[in-house]
Design an enzyme around this catalytic site. Structure first.
Site, mmCIF file in Angstrom:
data_model
loop_
_atom_site.group_PDB
_atom_site.id
_atom_site.type_symbol
_atom_site.label_atom_id
_atom_site.label_comp_id
_atom_site.label_asym_id
_atom_site.label_seq_id
_atom_site.Cartn_x
_atom_site.Cartn_y
_atom_site.Cartn_z
ATOM 1 N N ASP A 178 3.050 -0.243 9.497
ATOM 2 C CA ASP A 178 1.836 -0.797 8.115
ATOM 3 C C ASP A 178 2.553 -1.901 7.892
ATOM 4 O O ASP A 178 3.799 -1.211 7.972
ATOM 5 C CB ASP A 178 1.500 0.476 7.214
ATOM 6 N N SER A 179 2.245 -2.280 6.770
ATOM 7 C CA SER A 179 2.756 -3.800 6.033
ATOM 8 C C SER A 179 3.909 -3.149 4.824
ATOM 9 O O SER A 179 4.797 -3.555 4.395
ATOM 10 C CB SER A 179 1.720 -4.401 4.904
ATOM 11 N N CYS A 224 -2.883 -0.229 9.120
ATOM 12 C CA CYS A 224 -3.235 -1.467 8.131
ATOM 13 C C CYS A 224 -4.531 -2.130 8.309
ATOM 14 O O CYS A 224 -4.795 -3.081 9.494
ATOM 15 C CB CYS A 224 -1.850 -2.429 8.493
ATOM 16 N N GLU A 254 -0.242 3.364 -6.539
ATOM 17 C CA GLU A 254 1.413 2.975 -6.647
ATOM 18 C C GLU A 254 1.364 3.936 -8.108
ATOM 19 O O GLU A 254 3.352 4.417 -7.924
ATOM 20 C CB GLU A 254 2.199 2.098 -6.457
ATOM 21 N N CYS A 258 -9.228 1.062 2.491
ATOM 22 C CA CYS A 258 -7.836 0.413 2.164
ATOM 23 C C CYS A 258 -6.405 1.550 2.255
ATOM 24 O O CYS A 258 -6.714 2.598 1.723
ATOM 25 C CB CYS A 258 -7.938 0.077 0.365
ATOM 26 N N HIS A 296 -4.517 3.330 0.434
ATOM 27 C CA HIS A 296 -4.040 3.711 -0.329
ATOM 28 C C HIS A 296 -5.181 4.283 -1.049
ATOM 29 O O HIS A 296 -4.783 5.186 -2.029
ATOM 30 C CB HIS A 296 -3.769 2.730 -1.559
#
Lengths: 268, 268
Positions: free
Chosen positions: B11-12, B75, B154, B185, B187
């Site tokens: 993933d990034s 990703c 985050e 996504c 997240h």
């Protein structure tokens, strides 16, 4: 003597428009040329070396488009690492937002703790505490990353319940003796009212953009008085996005024809 | 026959850890090797050409560290643009999150609108509507960018008042006949409970990571059965940040010694 040359301003993206707006308010007779490097935003995650390289690209682009009389670095990340390199590069004065913000904080504090709000990158860089110390400040300084403020500003969720709750949650982490809060990110002035609403009355809020405009006014005072001010906006990607986001940052509508797409000059 | 080779995942940044967690839950006997390209995150603002180049760098790094038996692209940005190039590059199967998420959405919908939540970049790419159409779906699909979800995740602000109000404000924009919501996504699964709390009862929520794990299980089913699973995490920058953020994404604590810093191989 008149000096019709524009004030050059650049940022990694749209955030620097708050600095541009402060400049246009403080110096309404001055023309401006703004460059947002929207193709390479955000800079906060890049290495210092890369940020310096991008900053040099940007000033070369500004200078190639117009004979600017001063360059304003409307980006905390660039101001933290690239000012010496840019000063060496250019024959006109270079002004960054951190030095101006730090000076304004020193003028505002009454001996309490200075709190600097910024992105994680700006906090990590330690640029504000370092600059305050270099200016002779010996009092307490705390820095606080507020990562939700930028997306809130870009969403236009700047007033009401959600931004106030977010601001309250962040600022609850500050010590009790804070008397001055520095908005150490160009997006944060959009959240001024939400931040104000959760701070004790009497806390000074320092907007780095307004402080920068004051500083620029002093630097160019002796030489300037344009006749008909003109304002140009350049971006390196996605001009439509700039048209959409700019009004909130500038405080006035703009047209698609106000924004030009340019290539940054990539030669090192 | 046993095949002890690890599942390679990249993933990034840290977001793909939710996909890794889903893989580890679904396939607890399998070893994994995760690469987060934290030096170059985020990918969402890069050109497709650059994303393909970064993705190739990443799979070369994975393959050079260990002989992986399958590569999972955890990703959305990379899955949207780089799968054909990666499939050509590698001799092992390559699985992306978008195809798996779209298939799971098709299995879940009862004929209503499918709503895909994602970053601005993923929404702009049109990858989910395109993939759903390619799979033969003829019903309505809406996509909705939720830029505050990533910083909320985050920050660890995943439960309670603020994420629920933010989710409510975003999801109020969806049409009434949505019966399936795709967390498009990596997240967003962290905000599952907040998103669930503001959706009508009976709305299906599809987690692309879990769907990807199911798909991987089918692909490797015939060949696999490691003895003692091992899990390695690689990053290209800031390992401490990975140690700090990973527990929320993985659902278990990790030690600094679980994370290695690597250089991505930059040769085109």
């Amino acid at each position: 003597m008149n000096d019709d040359r524009p004030i050059g301003v650049f940022d990694s993206g749209v955030g620097g428009l708050t600095v541009l707006a402060a400049l246009q308010r403080r110096l309404p007779q001055e023309s401006t040329l703004y460059l947002g490097d929207t193709a390479r935003v955000p800079y906060g995650t890049r290495s210092a070396e890369t940020v310096v390289r991008y900053a040099k690209n940007n000033v070369r682009t500004l200078v190639s488009v117009s004979d600017v009389k001063i360059v304003v670095v409307a980006c905390n990340t660039v101001s933290a690492v690239a000012l010496p390199a840019l000063t060496q590069e250019l024959r006109v004065p270079v002004v960054g937002v951190i030095d101006a913000g730090a000076r304004a904080a020193l003028a505002a504090t009454r001996g309490g703790t200075i709190a600097v709000l910024g992105t994680a990158g700006t906090v990590r860089s330690g640029a504000y505490p370092r600059t305050l110390a270099a200016l002779g400040h010996t009092g307490h300084v705390v820095t606080l990353a507020c990562p939700l403020f930028v997306p809130l500003a870009e969403e236009g969720w700047t007033h009401g319940d959600i931004p106030e709750r977010v601001a309250k949650k962040y600022l609850a982490q500050l010590p009790n003796d804070v008397d001055t809060v520095v908005l150490g990110c160009t997006h944060y002035p959009l959240l001024h009212d939400a931040i104000r609403s959760v701070l004790p009355a009497g806390t000074a809020i320092v907007d780095g953009g307004a402080a920068t405009a004051e500083h620029v006014a002093r630097v160019i005072a002796a030489r300037t008085a344009s006749m008909a001010a003109q304002h140009r906006l350049l971006v390196t990607d996605a001009p439509e996005q700039m048209v959409q986001l700019a009004p909130a940052f500038l405080g006035r509508p703009i047209a698609r024809s106000d924004v030009d797409l340019v290539d940054v000059q990539m030669t090192a």
